[in-house]
Design a protein around this motif. Structure first.
Motif, short mmCIF file in Angstrom:
data_model
loop_
_atom_site.label_atom_id
_atom_site.label_comp_id
_atom_site.label_asym_id
_atom_site.label_seq_id
_atom_site.Cartn_x
_atom_site.Cartn_y
_atom_site.Cartn_z
N VAL A 201 5.61 8.16 5.69
CA VAL A 201 4.47 7.40 5.19
C VAL A 201 3.45 8.42 4.69
CG1 VAL A 201 2.64 5.80 5.78
CG2 VAL A 201 4.89 5.52 6.82
N LYS A 202 3.15 8.32 3.40
CA LYS A 202 2.16 9.22 2.78
C LYS A 202 0.97 8.37 2.36
CE LYS A 202 5.49 12.57 1.10
NZ LYS A 202 5.89 13.41 0.00
N SER A 203 -0.01 9.02 1.75
CA SER A 203 -1.20 8.30 1.31
C SER A 203 -0.87 7.20 0.32
CB SER A 203 -2.20 9.27 0.70
OG SER A 203 -1.63 9.94 -0.39
N CYS A 204 0.22 7.37 -0.45
CA CYS A 204 0.62 6.35 -1.42
C CYS A 204 1.48 5.26 -0.78
CB CYS A 204 1.35 6.99 -2.59
SG CYS A 204 2.92 7.76 -2.13
N GLY A 205 1.85 5.41 0.48
CA GLY A 205 2.69 4.42 1.16
C GLY A 205 3.99 5.02 1.65
N PHE A 206 4.92 4.17 1.98
CA PHE A 206 6.24 4.56 2.49
C PHE A 206 7.04 5.16 1.35
CE2 PHE A 206 10.60 3.39 3.90
CZ PHE A 206 10.60 4.07 5.10
N THR A 207 7.65 6.33 1.56
CA THR A 207 8.38 7.03 0.50
C THR A 207 9.72 7.51 1.02
OG1 THR A 207 6.27 7.79 -0.38
CG2 THR A 207 8.23 8.91 -1.18
N ILE A 208 10.76 7.37 0.18
CA ILE A 208 12.12 7.80 0.50
C ILE A 208 12.58 8.78 -0.57
CG2 ILE A 208 14.52 7.03 0.81
CD1 ILE A 208 13.33 4.24 1.53
N TRP A 209 13.22 9.89 -0.17
CA TRP A 209 13.74 10.85 -1.12
C TRP A 209 14.87 11.63 -0.46
CZ3 TRP A 209 9.72 11.63 2.05
CH2 TRP A 209 9.59 12.84 2.69
N CYS A 210 15.60 12.43 -1.25
CA CYS A 210 16.65 13.30 -0.75
C CYS A 210 16.20 14.74 -0.94
CB CYS A 210 17.95 13.07 -1.50
SG CYS A 210 18.62 11.41 -1.28
#
Length: 79
Positions: A21-30
């Motif tokens: 969870v970052k300031s921009c919201g929930f984030t998914i990456w590889c």
């Protein structure tokens, strides 16, 4: 859906799927330990009933982005 990640195109290392969870919201990456990573994909979590489906869609997009290689056939989004 195939969740298998290809080896890192830069170092050959093993990649993993990450989420935070970052300031921009929930984030998914590889990402790989060498620092290579995909862009982040942010699922829409505003609709409670659709949240898990949206997370899975973003996970799939992150995997597809990681597994894409420069010598792959190009796919075009429009005509």
């Amino acid at each position: 859906m195939n969740n298998e990640l290809k080896p890192c195109p830069f170092c050959g290392g093993e990649a993993i799927i990450k989420a935070t969870v970052k300031s921009c919201g929930f984030t998914i990456w590889c990402a790989c330990k060498c620092g290579a990573q995909t862009e982040g994909f942010c699922p829409d979590t505003n609709k409670e009933d659709d949240t898990m489906e949206n997370i899975e869609k973003c996970k799939k997009r992150a995997i597809e982005a990681w597994n894409r290689r420069a010598n792959d056939e190009k796919t075009y989004l429009c005509g």
